[in-house]
Design a protein around this motif. Structure first.
Motif, mmCIF file in Angstrom:
data_model
loop_
_atom_site.group_PDB
_atom_site.id
_atom_site.type_symbol
_atom_site.label_atom_id
_atom_site.label_comp_id
_atom_site.label_asym_id
_atom_site.label_seq_id
_atom_site.Cartn_x
_atom_site.Cartn_y
_atom_site.Cartn_z
ATOM 1 N N UNK A 649 -13.075 25.608 -35.524
ATOM 2 C CA UNK A 649 -12.560 26.414 -35.492
ATOM 3 C C UNK A 649 -11.125 26.174 -36.688
ATOM 4 N N UNK A 650 -10.706 26.890 -37.484
ATOM 5 C CA UNK A 650 -9.198 27.181 -37.972
ATOM 6 C C UNK A 650 -9.057 28.346 -38.544
ATOM 7 N N UNK A 651 -7.866 28.725 -38.001
ATOM 8 C CA UNK A 651 -7.625 30.398 -38.789
ATOM 9 C C UNK A 651 -6.357 30.209 -38.887
ATOM 10 N N UNK A 652 -5.312 31.584 -38.936
ATOM 11 C CA UNK A 652 -4.006 31.787 -39.033
ATOM 12 C C UNK A 652 -3.713 32.894 -37.861
ATOM 13 N N UNK A 653 -2.331 32.401 -37.673
ATOM 14 C CA UNK A 653 -1.339 33.304 -36.850
ATOM 15 C C UNK A 653 -0.133 33.837 -37.125
ATOM 16 N N UNK A 654 -0.579 35.081 -37.709
ATOM 17 C CA UNK A 654 0.878 35.659 -37.845
ATOM 18 C C UNK A 654 2.484 36.454 -36.879
ATOM 19 N N UNK A 715 -13.772 33.706 -31.813
ATOM 20 C CA UNK A 715 -13.426 32.376 -31.194
ATOM 21 C C UNK A 715 -11.827 31.575 -32.035
ATOM 22 N N UNK A 716 -11.557 32.227 -33.176
ATOM 23 C CA UNK A 716 -10.640 31.721 -33.534
ATOM 24 C C UNK A 716 -8.915 32.280 -32.708
ATOM 25 N N UNK A 717 -7.797 31.315 -32.391
ATOM 26 C CA UNK A 717 -6.453 32.096 -31.602
ATOM 27 C C UNK A 717 -6.022 32.586 -32.384
ATOM 28 N N UNK A 718 -6.453 33.515 -33.056
ATOM 29 C CA UNK A 718 -5.408 34.019 -34.535
ATOM 30 C C UNK A 718 -4.988 35.184 -33.893
ATOM 31 N N UNK A 719 -3.708 35.694 -34.420
ATOM 32 C CA UNK A 719 -3.576 37.050 -34.303
ATOM 33 C C UNK A 719 -3.379 37.733 -35.322
#
Length: 961
Positions: A649-654, A715-719
């Motif tokens: 998985x790919x995501x974004x953390x802000x 399951x994405x380690x995002x915020x």
């Protein structure tokens, strides 16, 4: 080479056996040439037989050369015997047609009229080894169901969550929609939902499906991710002869008095040499409707500004003990148009009796156009509430200041959007497969490609805001209401420019499926039929969400709501009550006509970047199972399935950076790409027992092991920081799949007059179920000024259990005298009880007062039908009890889905053999969608849809080959 020896020996044995024996391959159809699934085809002298599949096809292998009597039996139809000659090394083809028993009586007994659909469903259900419920297309036609979701809710143990009055998300035996699998002809249906695995059941028209099979106890050759059950939708296949069918109808939605238009057609045939068959069908439904909605949030906290400051100049706040009251209230009016289109083409080609290939395709396309007008009131922050601004009576705040927003939702002005938000949803599925006989070895294979997408372009919101004091109506907590204390404060000129935004959203999910199955005869115990089946499957899935969000500065051009074109949407017939007057809003034409392509737009990264992701999920599976008769009455199916799952998985953390002038740091937003990986292997045994007490009385037992994978967005380690709501949404790459061990016991008795009475118990032991943990952010570690925000993060709970009882009865009341014999009853009831462990509240303490979310304690379906040669009618009821829907930070914040009772009526009249007219009335009870907070009296949302009347003409022509 040694490792290949057993396999070579096996195939050599099969070939040698086939050289001494032959096979029988055939089809069974009814008097109209429509295939009959679930028919028994038996050679009594050999105790060999087979059951027809959903295409009416059966295969009996390893039959010694000779002439035999083949016996065909089917509930509601006359038994048929036919001589068949089998030659060694060859496959003999037979085409069999049977007729309903009522036809033998030359019209004297008309009580069985119209039971062909029920017969098909019950025969399939009776002959399946595992525990299933089946609904045929003819049965669907007896209920006023437009989409598959509305049809599925008639099945025992199933309830549906609605969207704009249509059944959308399926709950099987109290388990959430994402815990159940939905397939189309055995191929997985992808989901266009952006943040979960839910399949939109309202996307597929009911008249495009031949039958629905719900497996509540899956077998090892089925996908294991079906905690509640597996729903297989089977499309129409080519008939035995020429068939053409068409429907043309109209109607009205009483909530908007707007028309409904619908039409469908179906045409199919087989070639004269019986090798090539085809079926093409299409459907369209145009529904212009809406909904009346109110929403509320409740709190038991009240703080105000004392007017005194501390040593640092900060205001001193004081908290007052109060009873629960509404601190946020919204009124919404929706105007919706849904155009649902569907197209299906199914082809099959029979090379010879041993080899057939098929192509099944379906394309569904739904446009959902929506305008929404929202009036929102939210209590001001404590520091802005001063003494004199509020009144507390009998422990309840009855007067206080609020921020008020008037928001118009729409889209751009073009031929597609028509000034409305356009949600373009599409689902397509293409499957190529084959069935083959290699000696006595059965081989079937299929490869499929499926895609679901949801696109929402140029979705616009215009918001104007003000502040004033409201009176809080505390008389009826089921229908809370705020009213302005001074009507002059609500003047349009007081509503100042808030924001104008435009966003684009796109979600897609793609599935590639490949599977291969082998089945060989193996009569291990010498009691008749038996087989060994094994195979493998690969499912390769990708899911993408790609959104953006722009905010536009048009304050100088439109400083107040009085400076834009407005329309008053007050409705004296507002279904929540005439006391709710929503007032005036910026018009959809003005909003849609704005030119937002200039320099006034700013990309707001934190509004969309945390929610974007790209996930790949690969599942490789293999299975082995044995199906054996232990005696003439006792059958066993036992096997093992192994599934390996690999996720990337790919995501974004802000992260928000707070401005610090002394340190020379400017306010900023940092977006970081994050990656997550996970893999796991599950070993899943299963056992199914079937005991035939008699030909029509069956006992069943099942022990199954299943799983459910986490939602992709979880399951994405995002915020994701949602400043408007003071919320933080986190992902969790370490989530484990939910696993379940289930036990089922079922007893069924089938009536010769076509009907069933059944009862069963089921139990599920669930581990690592996933819930959303809510707590307050202890500091600013997520960004500037985020301390105290509500943090939402998915976690694995510990254990949960479900225990349930299912009862069902359906029968033609043919034992009654006179015309009363034409009545029929359809009843089913499900009781559930559940418990969940390992769920923590906002303080970190474990809660012991919770049911498993989405487990409705009581569910009921019932209908009373009447049918004679010309006229048929049915009154149908669907009930589901209230249940916890979302777990809050504590029991006060828990959200519940309220009780639902739908009542529908439909009738039809046969003008001639081929032409009939129909009329349907839906939602007679005007059942709203309702959520409540904590206790039943505290409405959190209630949304009304009104009744719907449809009527039309149907044409159906059959010509047997």
């Amino acid at each position: 080479m040694k490792s290949l020896l057993p396999i070579m020996t096996l195939f050599a044995g099969l070939f040698f056996s086939y050289a001494q024996t032959g096979n029988i391959q055939g089809t069974v159809s009814d008097e109209n040439g429509l295939y009959l699934p679930g028919a028994n085809a038996i050679i009594g002298s050999l105790t060999k037989g087979a059951i027809t599949d959903f295409d009416g096809k059966f295969t009996i292998v390893d039959v010694p050369a000779g002439t035999y009597t083949l016996e065909i039996s089917y509930l509601g139809y006359s038994d048929l015997s036919q001589e068949v000659t089998v030659e060694a090394g060859k496959t003999t083809s037979v085409v069999i047609s049977i007729e309903p028993k009522s036809m033998e009586l030359d019209g004297v007994e008309v009580s069985a009229y119209g039971l062909s659909g029920q017969s098909k469903a019950l025969n399939t259900q009776r002959t399946n080894l595992n525990i299933t419920n089946v609904v045929s297309t003819d049965q669907i036609g007896k209920f006023p169901d437009v989409n598959i979701g509305d049809a599925v809710k008639r099945i025992p143990g199933i309830t549906m969550q609605v969207d704009q009055g249509e059944a959308r998300n399926i709950i099987v035996r109290g388990l959430s929609p994402q815990l159940n699998s939905v397939t189309l002809n055995g191929s997985r249906v992808p989901s266009a939902e952006s943040d979960n695995r839910n399949v939109q059941m309202d996307l597929i028209p009911a008249d495009m499906i031949q039958s629905i099979q719900v497996s509540k106890a899956v077998t090892p050759d089925m996908d294991a991710d079906a905690l509640g059950g597996s729903v297989n939708l089977i499309t129409r296949t080519s008939p035995q002869g020429f068939r053409v069918s068409a429907t043309l109808g109209s109607g009205v939605n009483f909530i908007t008095d707007k028309p409904i238009l619908n039409g469908s057609f179906l045409i199919g045939d087989r070639s004269k040499n019986d090798k090539f068959g085809w079926m093409v069908s299409a459907s369209i439904n145009d529904n212009d409707f809406g909904s009346d909605n109110i929403e509320a949030e409740w709190t038991d906290e009240f703080e105000y500004n004392t007017g005194v400051s501390d040593a640092e100049g900060e205001p001193i706040l004081e908290e007052v003990d109060v009873d629960p009251y509404v601190n946020v209230f919204e009124q919404r009016e929706y105007l919706v148009q849904r155009i649902r289109r569907s197209f299906s083409a199914n082809l099959d080609y029979k090379f010879n009796a041993n080899n057939t290939i098929f192509l099944k395709t379906m394309y569904n396309w739904r446009d959902d156009r929506e305008n929404r007008f929202r009036l929102e009131h939210e209590i001001l922050d404590a520091e802005d509430i001063e003494i004199g601004d509020f009144t507390i009576s009998n422990g309840v705040p009855t007067r206080f200041p609020v921020e008020v927003k008037r928001q118009s939702k729409g889209g751009i002005d073009n031929n597609r959007s028509k000034n409305r938000r356009l949600e373009d949803q599409r689902m397509q599925n293409y499957s190529l497969g084959g069935n083959h006989l290699w000696g006595s070895l059965k081989v079937d294979w299929m490869t499929s490609y499926a895609k679901a997408s949801e696109e929402r372009l140029n979705e616009r919101y215009a918001e104007f805001e003000t502040e004033y004091i409201v009176n809080n109506d505390t008389y009826n907590t089921r229908y809370p209401r705020f009213s302005v204390a001074d009507v002059n404060d609500a003047a349009l000129g007081n509503f100042e420019y808030g924001e104008i935004t435009e966003e684009n959203q796109y979600t897609q999910e793609e599935d590639v499926n490949v599977f291969l199955n082998f089945e060989i005869p193996a009569d291990i115990f010498g009691k008749g039929d038996g087989s060994i089946k094994f195979g493998a499957r690969g499912r390769f899935k990708s899911k993408l969400r790609d959104n953006d969000f722009y905010e536009h500065d048009l304050e100088d051009a439109y400083p107040t709501l009085a400076s834009v074109p407005v329309k008053n949407y007050d409705d004296p017939d507002f279904m929540a009550g005439s006391q709710y007057l929503i007032g005036s809003f910026a018009t959809k034409e003005w909003l849609g006509g704005l030119d937002l392509n200039g320099d006034n737009g700013e990309l707001v990264v934190d509004e969309f970047a945390p929610g974007n992701f790209d996930v790949n999920e690969d599942v490789l599976a293999g299975y082995f199972m044995i199906n054996q008769k232990l005696s003439d009455k006792f059958s066993v199916l036992a096997g093992l399935r192994i599934e390996n799952t690999k996720l990337n998985s790919k995501g974004n953390r802000v992260t928000f950076i707070e401005e610090d002038e002394d340190a020379g740091i400017e306010e900023d937003i940092i977006v970081e790409g994050v990656n997550g990986e996970n893999s796991y292997t599950n070993i899943l045994p299963g056992l199914h027992l079937k005991y035939d007490v008699s030909n029509n009385t069956i006992l069943r037992f099942a022990w199954t092991n299943t799983l459910a994978r986490p939602n992709y967005v979880d399951i994405i380690p995002r915020a994701e920081i949602v400043n408007e709501d003071s919320e933080i949404v986190l992902g969790n790459a370490d989530l484990d799949p939910t696993i379940s061990m289930g036990f089922d016991v079922m007893a069924e008795h089938y009536f010769q007059s076509v009907g069933i009475i059944s009862g069963g118990l089921f139990y599920k032991d669930i581990k690592d179920f996933i819930y959303t943990f809510i707590y307050e952010a202890p500091d600013d570690s997520f960004g500037a000024d985020t301390q105290g925000y509500d943090v939402f993060q998915p976690l694995n709970g510990d254990n949960a259990t479900i225990f349930g009882v299912e009862l069902a009865f359906q029968r033609q009341l043919d034992f009654l005298p006179g015309f009363a014999k034409n009545f029929s009853l359809y009843l089913n009831y499900t009781y559930l009880t559940s418990s969940a462990e390992g769920i923590r509240n906002e303080d970190g303490d474990e809660r012991d007062d919770l049911d498993l979310p989405n487990t409705a304690p009581n569910m009921f379906n019932g209908s009373l039908g009447y049918a004679d040669r010309k006229f048929s009618a049915r009154l149908s009821a669907n009930f589901s009890d209230s249940y916890i829907d979302e777990i809050g930070g504590n029991d006060f914040e828990d959200r519940y889905y309220d009780t639902q009772l739908f009542l529908d009526f439909n009738a039809s009249y046969q003008i001639s053999k081929n032409i009939s007219v129909y009329a349907d009335l839906n939602n007679i009870t005007n059942q709203p969608l309702r959520y409540f907070q904590g206790v039943k009296e505290r409405t959190q949302q209630v949304e009304f849809y009104g009744q719907r009347l449809t009527f039309g003409l149907k044409y159906d022509l059959f010509k047997k080959q």
